[in-house]
Motif scaffolding. Structure first.
Motif, PDB file in Angstrom:
ATOM      1  N   ILE A  74      43.498 -71.852  22.349  1.00  0.00           N
ATOM      2  CA  ILE A  74      44.474 -71.064  23.104  1.00  0.00           C
ATOM      3  C   ILE A  74      45.143 -71.993  24.106  1.00  0.00           C
ATOM      4  N   ILE A  75      46.471 -72.079  24.060  1.00  0.00           N
ATOM      5  CA  ILE A  75      47.212 -72.971  24.940  1.00  0.00           C
ATOM      6  C   ILE A  75      48.170 -72.166  25.796  1.00  0.00           C
ATOM      7  N   GLU A  76      48.233 -72.468  27.088  1.00  0.00           N
ATOM      8  CA  GLU A  76      49.165 -71.812  28.005  1.00  0.00           C
ATOM      9  C   GLU A  76      50.573 -71.876  27.426  1.00  0.00           C
ATOM     10  N   SER A  77      51.188 -70.713  27.242  1.00  0.00           N
ATOM     11  CA  SER A  77      52.445 -70.650  26.486  1.00  0.00           C
ATOM     12  C   SER A  77      53.583 -71.421  27.150  1.00  0.00           C
ATOM     13  N   LYS A  78      53.712 -71.310  28.474  1.00  0.00           N
ATOM     14  CA  LYS A  78      54.844 -71.955  29.130  1.00  0.00           C
ATOM     15  C   LYS A  78      54.771 -73.479  29.030  1.00  0.00           C
ATOM     16  N   TYR A  79      53.549 -74.030  29.075  1.00  0.00           N
ATOM     17  CA  TYR A  79      53.409 -75.477  28.946  1.00  0.00           C
ATOM     18  C   TYR A  79      53.697 -75.924  27.515  1.00  0.00           C
ATOM     19  N   LEU A  80      53.162 -75.179  26.566  1.00  0.00           N
ATOM     20  CA  LEU A  80      53.341 -75.542  25.162  1.00  0.00           C
ATOM     21  C   LEU A  80      54.814 -75.492  24.771  1.00  0.00           C
ATOM     22  N   LEU A  81      55.499 -74.427  25.141  1.00  0.00           N
ATOM     23  CA  LEU A  81      56.920 -74.308  24.805  1.00  0.00           C
ATOM     24  C   LEU A  81      57.752 -75.403  25.464  1.00  0.00           C
ATOM     25  N   GLU A  82      57.430 -75.729  26.701  1.00  0.00           N
ATOM     26  CA  GLU A  82      58.178 -76.761  27.416  1.00  0.00           C
ATOM     27  C   GLU A  82      58.039 -78.111  26.731  1.00  0.00           C
ATOM     28  N   ILE A  83      56.852 -78.442  26.317  1.00  0.00           N
ATOM     29  CA  ILE A  83      56.620 -79.728  25.657  1.00  0.00           C
ATOM     30  C   ILE A  83      57.347 -79.785  24.317  1.00  0.00           C
ATOM     31  N   ILE A  84      57.173 -78.757  23.489  1.00  0.00           N
ATOM     32  CA  ILE A  84      57.778 -78.770  22.153  1.00  0.00           C
ATOM     33  C   ILE A  84      59.294 -78.763  22.242  1.00  0.00           C
ATOM     34  N   ARG A  85      59.837 -78.077  23.228  1.00  0.00           N
ATOM     35  CA  ARG A  85      61.295 -78.030  23.380  1.00  0.00           C
ATOM     36  C   ARG A  85      61.873 -79.389  23.752  1.00  0.00           C
ATOM     37  N   LYS A  86      61.166 -80.141  24.582  1.00  0.00           N
ATOM     38  CA  LYS A  86      61.722 -81.376  25.117  1.00  0.00           C
ATOM     39  C   LYS A  86      61.363 -82.633  24.324  1.00  0.00           C
ATOM     40  N   LEU A  87      60.399 -82.537  23.429  1.00  0.00           N
ATOM     41  CA  LEU A  87      60.067 -83.707  22.613  1.00  0.00           C
ATOM     42  C   LEU A  87      61.258 -84.086  21.732  1.00  0.00           C
ATOM     43  N   PHE A 111      51.102 -86.043  24.719  1.00  0.00           N
ATOM     44  CA  PHE A 111      50.640 -85.161  25.793  1.00  0.00           C
ATOM     45  C   PHE A 111      49.229 -84.695  25.468  1.00  0.00           C
ATOM     46  N   HIS A 112      48.425 -84.521  26.508  1.00  0.00           N
ATOM     47  CA  HIS A 112      47.114 -83.903  26.374  1.00  0.00           C
ATOM     48  C   HIS A 112      47.084 -82.655  27.254  1.00  0.00           C
ATOM     49  N   LEU A 113      46.742 -81.516  26.662  1.00  0.00           N
ATOM     50  CA  LEU A 113      46.679 -80.257  27.404  1.00  0.00           C
ATOM     51  C   LEU A 113      45.292 -79.660  27.312  1.00  0.00           C
ATOM     52  N   ASN A 114      44.829 -79.135  28.443  1.00  0.00           N
ATOM     53  CA  ASN A 114      43.580 -78.383  28.438  1.00  0.00           C
ATOM     54  C   ASN A 114      43.865 -76.950  27.985  1.00  0.00           C
ATOM     55  N   GLY A 115      43.009 -76.440  27.131  1.00  0.00           N
ATOM     56  CA  GLY A 115      43.177 -75.081  26.636  1.00  0.00           C
ATOM     57  C   GLY A 115      41.897 -74.288  26.767  1.00  0.00           C
ATOM     58  N   ILE A 116      41.819 -73.208  26.037  1.00  0.00           N
ATOM     59  CA  ILE A 116      40.651 -72.327  25.993  1.00  0.00           C
ATOM     60  C   ILE A 116      40.187 -72.238  24.550  1.00  0.00           C
ATOM     61  N   GLU A 117      38.897 -72.177  24.343  1.00  0.00           N
ATOM     62  CA  GLU A 117      38.381 -72.074  22.978  1.00  0.00           C
ATOM     63  C   GLU A 117      38.989 -70.872  22.265  1.00  0.00           C
ATOM     64  N   GLY A 118      39.364 -71.081  21.013  1.00  0.00           N
ATOM     65  CA  GLY A 118      39.993 -70.020  20.242  1.00  0.00           C
ATOM     66  C   GLY A 118      39.114 -68.787  20.104  1.00  0.00           C
TER      67      GLY A 118
END
Length: 373
Positions: A74-87, A111-118
């Protein structure tokens, strides 16, 4: 978990799923997008417990999905979208370490992001309700555009915050009201069915925003608890609004004392020109109608007044003078979207029916107010 995928395609799918996510969720897991990688497909999920969205991505030439190993996070949505949009890359790759650390890599950046176990993601029941009907994407957009504006925006009666779908035989009646105005659209479907449900206008707007421009159909499944919309590999699920929707048939007048046909643009422009003349912050307009002349007037003791003759009008019936909310009238004309409009009157303080004289499938109702004089 290890996979790669076309960056733009993945961003588009993430954006759809993210529509269900609330930034104020009390559960940390629900503030993120759950990514589940299986041997032959990728599943994305987002939810705020009222709206839940699931998208299934299977490898094809468009998405260039390649799966190396399975897993979930599980990845924080705002961080994930920001990274994928700007790559700046064609293909983006993901690799999971230690169940909660994800590496996202493009051509020139990592990028390395901390998430939550699925496994922490809440269980969401995507069971399919029994009642099914099919609408084109275009038709669903029309329903929301032509009725949603009349929904209430307060919490005093939650059922009025949605659009009512009432299926009677082959006819589907879609209605919205805030008790001061009503919008209703009738659609004839090839199969008979019977149900009466109310879907949140917010949910329907999120669905419409997720639809592409292609002329394709949407499968819709409903019961007394939820509605499920299936399109383009995505399942959009929403809870229904509680409460009994008003019997709008009692609101719609059947007998009229007079009618006015007029160019819709002329009437809209005349109303819009006076939208700054407010009485207690309300835009009130007065219609004075006779077979010889039809005029629209506004007056405010603080601001001023206006008077304009409607040149394209054709009026028949009793002389009539009434006052109504100009903003409500303007909303109805815009949603109706016809070049010519017919206003049917039942009396000074009785509902005004607004319709396209060449298409009776859509109608609007505006309730007049007491005279501004």
């Amino acid at each position: 978990m290890n996979f790669s995928i076309d960056r733009k395609y993945f961003y588009d799918q993430l954006s759809i799923v993210a529509r269900a996510i609330s930034p104020y969720s009390p559960l940390p897991a629900l503030s993120g997008i759950c990514i589940q990688v299986e041997a032959d497909r990728l599943i994305l999920m987002g939810s705020d417990s009222t709206i839940s969205i699931k998208t299934i991505i299977e490898p094809n030439e468009e998405n260039q999905l390649k799966i190396e190993s399975t897993g979930s996070i599980i990845i924080e949505s705002k961080y994930l979208l920001e990274i994928i949009r700007k790559l700046e890359c064609k293909i983006v790759s993901f690799e999971l370490f230690d169940d909660t650390l994800i590496r996202i890599e493009g051509d020139h950046g990592t990028f390395h992001l901390n998430g939550i176990e699925g496994s922490e993601y809440p269980s969401i029941d995507f069971y399919q309700p029994q009642n099914e009907f099919i609408l084109s994407k275009k038709k669903l957009k029309e329903i929301v555009r032509q009725t949603g504006f009349a929904c209430a925006d307060s919490d005093s009666r939650p059922v009025l915050n949605g659009i009512n779908f009432n299926m009677q035989g082959e006819n589907l009646y879609c209605s919205a009201t805030d008790t001061y105005r009503l919008a209703r659209k009738r659609i004839t479907l090839p199969q008979e069915n019977t149900f009466n449900i109310t879907i949140s206008n917010r949910s329907l707007n999120e669905i419409v925003k997720s639809l592409n421009q292609e002329e394709e159909d949407i499968q819709i499944f409903v019961d007394q608890k939820k509605a499920q919309f299936i399109f383009d590999g995505t399942t959009f699920q929403t809870r229904l609004l509680d409460g009994t929707f008003p019997d709008v048939e009692r609101i719609i007048p059947q007998h009229f004392i007079s009618t006015l046909q007029i160019d819709a643009r002329e009437l809209s422009n005349a109303i819009d020109r006076t939208n700054f003349i407010l009485t207690d912050k309300v835009h009130l307009i007065k219609l004075e109608c006779t077979p010889k002349i039809v005029e629209i007037k506004t007056r405010s003791s603080e601001i001023g007044d206006s008077k304009e003759e409607l040149l394209s009008s054709i009026y028949g019936g009793e002389d009539l003078t009434l006052t109504c909310n100009g903003s409500y009238m303007l909303d109805a004309l815009k949603a109706l979207g016809s070049s010519r409009v017919e206003l049917s009157f039942t009396g000074v303080l009785k509902p005004i029916k607004i319709s396209d004289p060449e298409d009776d499938s859509t109608l609007m109702i505006v309730v007049p107010v007491r005279s501004i004089d």
